[in-house]
Scaffold this motif. Sequence first.
Motif, mmCIF file in Angstrom:
data_model
loop_
_atom_site.group_PDB
_atom_site.id
_atom_site.type_symbol
_atom_site.label_atom_id
_atom_site.label_comp_id
_atom_site.label_asym_id
_atom_site.label_seq_id
_atom_site.Cartn_x
_atom_site.Cartn_y
_atom_site.Cartn_z
ATOM 1 N N GLY A 8 0.825 -1.152 0.010
ATOM 2 C CA GLY A 8 -0.076 -0.034 -0.045
ATOM 3 C C GLY A 8 0.808 1.297 0.020
ATOM 4 N N HIS A 9 0.333 2.110 0.820
ATOM 5 C CA HIS A 9 0.887 3.598 0.502
ATOM 6 C C HIS A 9 2.260 3.666 1.594
ATOM 7 C CE1 HIS A 9 -3.480 4.798 0.255
ATOM 8 N NE2 HIS A 9 -2.985 5.345 -0.815
ATOM 9 N N VAL A 10 3.150 4.128 0.929
ATOM 10 C CA VAL A 10 4.411 4.676 1.295
ATOM 11 C C VAL A 10 4.736 6.237 0.997
ATOM 12 C CG1 VAL A 10 6.941 4.095 1.631
ATOM 13 C CG2 VAL A 10 5.381 2.527 1.349
ATOM 14 N N GLY A 60 4.837 -1.324 -2.602
ATOM 15 C CA GLY A 60 3.774 -0.291 -2.524
ATOM 16 C C GLY A 60 4.106 0.529 -3.711
ATOM 17 N N ASN A 61 3.690 1.829 -3.549
ATOM 18 C CA ASN A 61 3.794 2.843 -4.665
ATOM 19 C C ASN A 61 5.271 3.244 -4.557
ATOM 20 O OD1 ASN A 61 2.391 4.481 -2.024
ATOM 21 N ND2 ASN A 61 4.456 5.461 -2.835
ATOM 22 N N TRP A 62 5.820 3.746 -5.874
ATOM 23 C CA TRP A 62 7.201 4.151 -5.968
ATOM 24 C C TRP A 62 7.728 5.165 -5.011
ATOM 25 C CZ3 TRP A 62 5.655 5.390 -11.938
ATOM 26 C CH2 TRP A 62 5.449 4.328 -12.701
ATOM 27 N N GLN A 121 1.274 3.848 -10.491
ATOM 28 C CA GLN A 121 2.505 4.613 -9.872
ATOM 29 C C GLN A 121 3.058 3.673 -8.756
ATOM 30 O OE1 GLN A 121 2.480 8.796 -9.253
ATOM 31 N NE2 GLN A 121 0.715 8.893 -10.534
ATOM 32 N N TRP A 122 3.026 2.315 -9.359
ATOM 33 C CA TRP A 122 3.628 1.203 -8.373
ATOM 34 C C TRP A 122 3.990 -0.040 -9.278
ATOM 35 C CZ3 TRP A 122 -1.320 3.145 -8.002
ATOM 36 C CH2 TRP A 122 -2.355 2.176 -8.414
ATOM 37 N N PHE A 142 -5.839 0.675 -3.874
ATOM 38 C CA PHE A 142 -5.130 0.373 -5.111
ATOM 39 C C PHE A 142 -5.730 -0.424 -6.268
ATOM 40 C CE2 PHE A 142 -2.129 2.062 -2.169
ATOM 41 C CZ PHE A 142 -0.881 2.417 -2.850
ATOM 42 N N GLY A 143 -7.196 -0.371 -6.139
ATOM 43 C CA GLY A 143 -7.824 -0.720 -7.280
ATOM 44 C C GLY A 143 -7.484 -2.356 -7.299
ATOM 45 N N ASP A 144 -7.418 -2.752 -8.678
ATOM 46 C CA ASP A 144 -7.343 -3.975 -9.051
ATOM 47 C C ASP A 144 -6.112 -4.804 -8.438
ATOM 48 O OD1 ASP A 144 -9.669 -4.070 -10.766
ATOM 49 O OD2 ASP A 144 -8.402 -3.687 -12.650
ATOM 50 N N THR A 145 -5.058 -4.014 -8.202
ATOM 51 C CA THR A 145 -3.907 -4.351 -7.361
ATOM 52 C C THR A 145 -4.237 -4.821 -6.133
ATOM 53 O OG1 THR A 145 -2.574 -3.187 -8.904
ATOM 54 C CG2 THR A 145 -1.529 -4.025 -7.080
ATOM 55 N N THR A 146 -4.855 -4.176 -5.436
ATOM 56 C CA THR A 146 -5.341 -4.457 -4.003
ATOM 57 C C THR A 146 -5.932 -5.824 -4.207
ATOM 58 O OG1 THR A 146 -5.572 -2.244 -3.284
ATOM 59 C CG2 THR A 146 -6.783 -3.942 -2.164
ATOM 60 N N LEU A 147 -6.997 -6.080 -4.871
ATOM 61 C CA LEU A 147 -7.756 -7.071 -5.100
ATOM 62 C C LEU A 147 -6.664 -8.257 -5.417
ATOM 63 C CD1 LEU A 147 -10.843 -6.151 -6.723
ATOM 64 C CD2 LEU A 147 -10.482 -6.877 -4.402
ATOM 65 N N ALA A 148 -5.751 -8.128 -6.382
ATOM 66 C CA ALA A 148 -4.925 -9.146 -6.716
ATOM 67 C C ALA A 148 -4.054 -9.778 -5.715
ATOM 68 C CB ALA A 148 -4.091 -8.547 -7.844
ATOM 69 N N VAL A 149 -3.681 -8.815 -4.797
ATOM 70 C CA VAL A 149 -3.032 -9.232 -3.346
ATOM 71 C C VAL A 149 -3.900 -9.894 -2.780
ATOM 72 C CG1 VAL A 149 -1.875 -8.400 -1.535
ATOM 73 C CG2 VAL A 149 -1.575 -7.332 -3.457
ATOM 74 N N ALA A 150 -5.012 -9.562 -2.391
ATOM 75 C CA ALA A 150 -6.024 -10.141 -1.531
ATOM 76 C C ALA A 150 -6.387 -11.645 -2.077
ATOM 77 C CB ALA A 150 -7.349 -9.331 -1.292
#
Length: 313
Positions: A8-10, A60-62, A121-122, A142-150
């Motif tokens: 997630g957020h950094v 997380g993000n760059w 941007q990650w 983080f949208g689809d990326t969040t769901l992919a991790v879960a």
Amino acid sequence: MPDVYCFGHVSTGTIVRLKARYPAPDGYAEIAETLENHCGEAAGSSMVLARLGATVSLEGNWIGDNPECRRTLAFLQSRGIDCAGLVVKPGYRGATEIVISDGGSRTVFGRYVDLLFTTPQWNPPTTSRIRAAKIVCVDPAFGDTTLAVARTAKAANLPVVTCDARADAPLHALADVNIVSNELIHREYPDAAKSPAAREKLFADYLQRSSGLVVFTSGSQPLWYARGGEPANARRELAAFKVTVVDSAGAGDSFRGGLIYGLLRGWSDERSLQFASAVAALVCTTAPGCVASPTLAEVRAFLADRGVALPDW
């Protein structure tokens, strides 16, 4: 093998602490101090967990290509957090925020819309890092990326902990724990912020849409919690610890970190939430945010002074 994988957020930030209340428009306030901060939801929870003695892998993000953001990366590494998956992007400004804090409230100014709602941007999360953990912690935005991790975590039979996922969001249905803040309720469910009956109805809706632990936090007011599938009248409450607030920035991130620590220890929901509340309370007594999060010994002492004994191990 890390105890926890966080995605997630950094962020890199500045906290401006005021001597008195936040002023009205066109008003004036005296500054007590200005502090550099290392922040973001995932970074905050990671710092808290590492300080408590858990091992953490963070992605997380760059990271911004500038001295301030590089200091954030160096600080995270100094806490023993595995940051090998974080990328310093050449020419990138980084995720930044300024927090104005008056003790009773904090107001955030940031670049998160630019980060989350323009172009990604990650880097993609690393599947092997997710699968190597015992618990997966994911930010909701983080949208689809969040769901992919879960979904990767669930496929590996790993618990998923998140925060502020809407009741109707796919992430809420996937999560083993969803911590819902007053901030989200005010923003997404204004009726529930004004009416106790509407808040109870919203809590029941969250329970119906999940099999996991649902927690409604409310600052200094009692939190609500229950397991999905339980009837609404199964809701339990836990009083917040009373402390003198210096800075509330990072309270939610630290609460999530403390709750995850309890899950790692196999504690009951009540014990884990007491621990999480103690961690968040201690974070509020100092600044900046999760950078100054407590050690396990400090949390133990805080709870012992209030008649709560943690199990030995």
